[in-house]
Scaffold this motif. Structure first.
Motif, PDB file in Angstrom:
ATOM      1  N   GLN A 264       1.500   6.092  -0.162  1.00  0.00           N
ATOM      2  CA  GLN A 264       0.778   7.144  -0.067  1.00  0.00           C
ATOM      3  C   GLN A 264       0.728   7.598  -1.065  1.00  0.00           C
ATOM      4  O   GLN A 264       2.114   8.115  -1.173  1.00  0.00           O
TER       5      GLN A 264
ATOM      6  N   SER B  40       0.897  -1.510   0.318  1.00  0.00           N
ATOM      7  CA  SER B  40       0.095  -0.268  -0.787  1.00  0.00           C
ATOM      8  C   SER B  40       0.749   0.831   0.204  1.00  0.00           C
ATOM      9  O   SER B  40       2.479   1.209   0.776  1.00  0.00           O
TER      10      SER B  40
ATOM     11  N   SER C 264      -0.035  11.546  -3.427  1.00  0.00           N
ATOM     12  CA  SER C 264      -0.968  13.436  -2.842  1.00  0.00           C
ATOM     13  C   SER C 264      -0.931  13.489  -4.424  1.00  0.00           C
ATOM     14  O   SER C 264      -0.599  13.098  -5.611  1.00  0.00           O
ATOM     15  N   ARG C 265      -2.399  13.889  -4.475  1.00  0.00           N
ATOM     16  CA  ARG C 265      -2.942  14.817  -5.476  1.00  0.00           C
ATOM     17  C   ARG C 265      -3.710  16.117  -5.431  1.00  0.00           C
ATOM     18  O   ARG C 265      -4.703  16.159  -4.280  1.00  0.00           O
TER      19      ARG C 265
ATOM     20  N   ASP D 276      -3.681  16.890  -1.771  1.00  0.00           N
ATOM     21  CA  ASP D 276      -4.643  15.838  -0.524  1.00  0.00           C
ATOM     22  C   ASP D 276      -3.811  14.588  -0.598  1.00  0.00           C
ATOM     23  O   ASP D 276      -3.523  14.528  -1.993  1.00  0.00           O
ATOM     24  N   SER D 277      -3.706  14.014   0.785  1.00  0.00           N
ATOM     25  CA  SER D 277      -3.058  12.358   0.369  1.00  0.00           C
ATOM     26  C   SER D 277      -4.075  11.862   1.477  1.00  0.00           C
ATOM     27  O   SER D 277      -4.978  11.822   1.897  1.00  0.00           O
ATOM     28  N   GLN D 278      -4.175   9.991  -0.018  1.00  0.00           N
ATOM     29  CA  GLN D 278      -4.848   8.830   0.976  1.00  0.00           C
ATOM     30  C   GLN D 278      -3.911   7.720   0.626  1.00  0.00           C
ATOM     31  O   GLN D 278      -2.515   7.516  -0.113  1.00  0.00           O
ATOM     32  N   VAL D 279      -4.403   7.122   1.166  1.00  0.00           N
ATOM     33  CA  VAL D 279      -3.601   5.499   1.381  1.00  0.00           C
ATOM     34  C   VAL D 279      -4.598   5.030  -0.003  1.00  0.00           C
ATOM     35  O   VAL D 279      -5.396   4.341   0.839  1.00  0.00           O
ATOM     36  N   ILE D 280      -3.789   3.873  -0.550  1.00  0.00           N
ATOM     37  CA  ILE D 280      -3.951   3.493  -1.401  1.00  0.00           C
ATOM     38  C   ILE D 280      -3.741   1.848  -1.845  1.00  0.00           C
ATOM     39  O   ILE D 280      -1.994   2.136  -1.518  1.00  0.00           O
TER      40      ILE D 280
ATOM     41  N   ASN E 224      -3.347   5.489 -11.657  1.00  0.00           N
ATOM     42  CA  ASN E 224      -4.995   5.594 -11.573  1.00  0.00           C
ATOM     43  C   ASN E 224      -5.656   5.672 -12.102  1.00  0.00           C
ATOM     44  O   ASN E 224      -5.066   5.430 -13.676  1.00  0.00           O
TER      45      ASN E 224
END
Length: 233
Positions: A93, A91, A95-96, A99-103, A173
Protein backbone atom coordinates in the motif's frame (compact mmCIF):
# COMPACT_ATOMS: atom_id res chain seq x y z
CA UNK A 1 -0.42 -36.53 35.84
CA UNK A 2 -1.99 -39.97 35.34
CA UNK A 3 -4.10 -42.09 37.70
CA UNK A 4 -6.03 -45.34 37.50
CA UNK A 5 -8.91 -47.14 39.15
CA UNK A 6 -9.30 -50.93 39.37
CA UNK A 7 -12.30 -53.18 40.03
CA UNK A 8 -12.51 -56.94 40.34
CA UNK A 9 -15.78 -58.90 40.15
CA UNK A 10 -18.08 -60.92 37.93
CA UNK A 11 -20.45 -58.07 37.09
CA UNK A 12 -19.35 -55.63 34.41
CA UNK A 13 -19.03 -52.03 35.69
CA UNK A 14 -21.61 -49.72 34.14
CA UNK A 15 -21.83 -46.02 33.35
CA UNK A 16 -22.08 -45.10 37.06
CA UNK A 17 -18.43 -45.96 37.74
CA UNK A 18 -17.28 -43.98 34.72
CA UNK A 19 -19.15 -40.92 35.96
CA UNK A 20 -17.50 -41.30 39.38
CA UNK A 21 -14.07 -41.49 37.74
CA UNK A 22 -14.80 -38.36 35.67
CA UNK A 23 -15.65 -36.49 38.88
CA UNK A 24 -12.46 -37.73 40.58
CA UNK A 25 -10.38 -36.67 37.59
CA UNK A 26 -11.76 -33.12 37.77
CA UNK A 27 -11.35 -32.91 41.56
CA UNK A 28 -7.73 -34.15 41.45
CA UNK A 29 -6.84 -32.16 38.26
CA UNK A 30 -5.50 -35.27 36.51
CA UNK A 31 -4.55 -35.27 32.83
CA UNK A 32 -5.37 -38.91 32.10
CA UNK A 33 -7.45 -41.68 33.73
CA UNK A 34 -7.25 -45.46 33.12
CA UNK A 35 -9.96 -47.86 34.35
CA UNK A 36 -9.20 -51.57 34.78
CA UNK A 37 -11.92 -54.20 35.21
CA UNK A 38 -11.38 -57.97 35.29
CA UNK A 39 -14.87 -58.57 33.87
CA UNK A 40 -14.88 -55.95 31.11
CA UNK A 41 -17.35 -53.07 30.78
CA UNK A 42 -20.93 -52.53 29.70
CA UNK A 43 -21.61 -50.89 26.34
CA UNK A 44 -22.78 -47.73 28.09
CA UNK A 45 -19.59 -47.55 30.14
CA UNK A 46 -17.49 -47.97 26.98
CA UNK A 47 -19.32 -45.14 25.20
CA UNK A 48 -19.09 -42.81 28.21
CA UNK A 49 -15.38 -43.52 28.72
CA UNK A 50 -14.68 -42.92 25.03
CA UNK A 51 -16.45 -39.55 25.22
CA UNK A 52 -14.26 -38.42 28.13
CA UNK A 53 -11.02 -39.89 26.74
CA UNK A 54 -10.67 -42.50 29.51
CA UNK A 55 -8.80 -45.68 28.58
CA UNK A 56 -10.49 -48.97 29.52
CA UNK A 57 -8.30 -52.01 30.24
CA UNK A 58 -9.36 -55.62 30.80
CA UNK A 59 -6.66 -58.13 31.83
CA UNK A 60 -5.63 -60.64 29.13
CA UNK A 61 -6.89 -58.29 26.41
CA UNK A 62 -4.33 -56.32 24.35
CA UNK A 63 -3.76 -52.68 25.28
CA UNK A 64 -4.36 -50.37 22.26
CA UNK A 65 -1.04 -49.10 20.89
CA UNK A 66 -2.49 -45.63 20.26
CA UNK A 67 -3.91 -45.23 23.80
CA UNK A 68 -2.14 -43.42 26.65
CA UNK A 69 -0.75 -46.65 28.12
CA UNK A 70 0.54 -47.83 24.76
CA UNK A 71 2.09 -44.47 23.95
CA UNK A 72 3.75 -44.31 27.36
CA UNK A 73 5.98 -47.22 26.40
CA UNK A 74 6.78 -45.82 22.96
CA UNK A 75 7.28 -42.06 23.17
CA UNK A 76 7.59 -40.31 19.81
CA UNK A 77 9.27 -36.99 19.15
CA UNK A 78 10.26 -35.06 16.04
CA UNK A 79 11.83 -31.69 15.31
CA UNK A 80 10.44 -29.47 12.56
CA UNK A 81 12.08 -26.68 10.58
CA UNK A 82 10.46 -24.15 8.25
CA UNK A 83 12.66 -23.84 5.15
CA UNK A 84 12.00 -20.73 3.03
CA UNK A 85 12.39 -21.47 -0.66
CA UNK A 86 11.13 -18.58 -2.79
CA UNK A 87 9.30 -15.28 -2.72
CA UNK A 88 6.07 -15.77 -4.68
CA UNK A 89 4.56 -12.29 -4.63
CA UNK A 90 4.63 -8.95 -2.80
CA UNK A 91 2.08 -6.16 -2.89
CA UNK A 92 2.20 -2.90 -0.99
CA UNK A 93 0.00 0.00 0.00
CA UNK A 94 1.55 3.27 -1.13
CA UNK A 95 0.56 6.87 -0.53
CA UNK A 96 0.86 9.80 -2.97
CA UNK A 97 -0.65 13.24 -2.46
CA UNK A 98 -2.89 11.87 0.29
CA UNK A 99 -4.28 9.05 -1.87
CA UNK A 100 -3.59 5.38 -1.11
CA UNK A 101 -3.48 2.44 -3.49
CA UNK A 102 -2.21 -1.14 -3.53
CA UNK A 103 0.39 -2.00 -6.16
CA UNK A 104 2.53 -5.07 -6.94
CA UNK A 105 6.14 -4.79 -5.75
CA UNK A 106 8.87 -6.58 -7.77
CA UNK A 107 11.22 -8.51 -5.47
CA UNK A 108 14.29 -6.75 -6.88
CA UNK A 109 12.85 -3.22 -6.71
CA UNK A 110 14.79 -0.72 -4.61
CA UNK A 111 13.49 0.69 -1.33
CA UNK A 112 14.49 4.32 -0.65
CA UNK A 113 14.53 6.71 2.28
CA UNK A 114 13.12 10.25 2.05
CA UNK A 115 16.44 11.55 0.66
CA UNK A 116 16.47 9.04 -2.18
CA UNK A 117 19.16 6.80 -0.68
CA UNK A 118 18.72 3.10 -1.42
CA UNK A 119 18.10 1.15 1.80
CA UNK A 120 17.52 -2.38 0.48
CA UNK A 121 15.47 -4.35 -2.03
CA UNK A 122 11.85 -5.36 -1.61
CA UNK A 123 12.93 -8.98 -1.04
CA UNK A 124 15.36 -7.88 1.67
CA UNK A 125 12.64 -5.76 3.29
CA UNK A 126 10.35 -8.79 3.46
CA UNK A 127 13.17 -10.82 4.98
CA UNK A 128 13.69 -8.28 7.76
CA UNK A 129 10.12 -8.62 8.96
CA UNK A 130 9.82 -12.33 8.23
CA UNK A 131 12.53 -12.99 10.81
CA UNK A 132 10.17 -11.58 13.44
CA UNK A 133 7.10 -13.55 12.32
CA UNK A 134 5.75 -16.49 14.33
CA UNK A 135 5.51 -19.59 12.06
CA UNK A 136 4.54 -22.10 14.77
CA UNK A 137 0.98 -22.60 13.57
CA UNK A 138 2.12 -23.27 9.99
CA UNK A 139 4.82 -25.68 11.16
CA UNK A 140 2.43 -27.57 13.44
CA UNK A 141 -0.22 -28.05 10.74
CA UNK A 142 1.96 -29.06 7.78
CA UNK A 143 4.68 -31.58 8.69
CA UNK A 144 6.67 -32.70 5.66
CA UNK A 145 4.67 -30.54 3.25
CA UNK A 146 5.17 -27.56 0.98
CA UNK A 147 3.29 -24.52 2.29
CA UNK A 148 2.62 -20.90 1.48
CA UNK A 149 3.68 -18.53 4.22
CA UNK A 150 1.86 -15.18 4.21
CA UNK A 151 3.41 -12.16 5.92
CA UNK A 152 1.29 -9.05 6.46
CA UNK A 153 3.04 -6.00 7.88
CA UNK A 154 1.03 -2.86 8.73
CA UNK A 155 2.38 0.55 9.72
CA UNK A 156 5.88 -0.84 9.96
CA UNK A 157 8.89 1.01 11.32
CA UNK A 158 12.32 0.69 9.72
CA UNK A 159 15.47 1.96 11.46
CA UNK A 160 19.08 2.15 10.29
CA UNK A 161 20.38 1.23 13.73
CA UNK A 162 18.82 -0.38 16.76
CA UNK A 163 17.21 2.37 18.81
CA UNK A 164 17.63 4.90 15.98
CA UNK A 165 14.99 7.19 14.54
CA UNK A 166 12.27 5.63 12.36
CA UNK A 167 12.73 5.99 8.59
CA UNK A 168 9.96 6.63 6.09
CA UNK A 169 10.19 4.10 3.26
CA UNK A 170 9.54 4.84 -0.41
CA UNK A 171 9.17 2.85 -3.65
CA UNK A 172 9.89 4.25 -7.11
CA UNK A 173 7.30 4.03 -9.90
CA UNK A 174 7.69 4.01 -13.69
CA UNK A 175 7.43 7.80 -13.82
CA UNK A 176 10.45 8.20 -11.58
CA UNK A 177 8.33 9.31 -8.63
CA UNK A 178 8.82 7.97 -5.12
CA UNK A 179 5.71 6.68 -3.34
CA UNK A 180 5.65 6.21 0.40
CA UNK A 181 5.18 2.55 1.39
CA UNK A 182 3.01 2.06 4.49
CA UNK A 183 1.95 -1.62 4.40
CA UNK A 184 2.93 -4.71 2.47
CA UNK A 185 1.68 -8.26 2.00
CA UNK A 186 4.11 -11.02 0.96
CA UNK A 187 3.56 -14.67 0.03
CA UNK A 188 6.50 -17.08 0.25
CA UNK A 189 6.88 -20.70 -0.75
CA UNK A 190 8.34 -22.88 1.98
CA UNK A 191 8.47 -26.45 3.19
CA UNK A 192 8.24 -27.98 6.62
CA UNK A 193 11.11 -30.40 7.21
CA UNK A 194 10.61 -33.09 9.88
CA UNK A 195 13.26 -35.22 11.58
CA UNK A 196 12.38 -37.97 14.07
CA UNK A 197 14.40 -37.81 17.27
CA UNK A 198 15.72 -41.10 18.63
CA UNK A 199 14.92 -41.41 22.32
CA UNK A 200 16.90 -43.39 24.87
CA UNK A 201 15.34 -44.66 28.09
CA UNK A 202 17.10 -44.09 31.40
CA UNK A 203 16.42 -43.85 35.11
CA UNK A 204 17.58 -41.38 37.75
CA UNK A 205 16.93 -41.92 41.46
CA UNK A 206 14.01 -44.19 40.73
CA UNK A 207 12.41 -41.92 38.10
CA UNK A 208 12.23 -43.23 34.53
CA UNK A 209 12.78 -40.73 31.72
CA UNK A 210 13.57 -40.50 28.01
CA UNK A 211 16.22 -38.28 26.43
CA UNK A 212 16.88 -37.27 22.84
CA UNK A 213 18.88 -34.66 20.92
CA UNK A 214 18.91 -33.09 17.47
CA UNK A 215 19.07 -29.82 15.56
CA UNK A 216 16.37 -27.16 15.16
CA UNK A 217 17.59 -24.71 12.55
CA UNK A 218 21.17 -23.84 13.48
CA UNK A 219 20.68 -24.74 17.13
CA UNK A 220 21.26 -28.07 18.85
CA UNK A 221 18.35 -29.08 21.08
CA UNK A 222 18.21 -31.50 23.99
CA UNK A 223 14.87 -32.86 25.20
CA UNK A 224 14.31 -34.77 28.45
CA UNK A 225 10.85 -35.88 29.56
CA UNK A 226 9.19 -38.18 32.06
CA UNK A 227 5.61 -38.87 33.12
CA UNK A 228 5.44 -35.57 35.01
CA UNK A 229 7.28 -32.95 32.98
CA UNK A 230 9.19 -32.14 29.82
CA UNK A 231 12.38 -30.09 29.57
CA UNK A 232 13.65 -28.49 26.34
CA UNK A 233 17.10 -26.87 26.12
Amino acid sequence: MRDGEVRHGRQKPDITWVEQVVTNQADLELDQMVMVSSSGFTAGAVAKACYYGIELVTPERPIPADGPLGRLGQPHLEFRDLIRERLISVSGQVSRNGDSQVIPLPAGAAVFDAEGMVLCSVAELVGIFLDGADPREVVAQAPGQSVELRVRVSDFVLRRDEGGDPIEVFIGNRDGQRLRLTNFDAVLGARVETRPVLLAAAELQGTAYAVGAGHVGDNRALVIFSDERTSFA
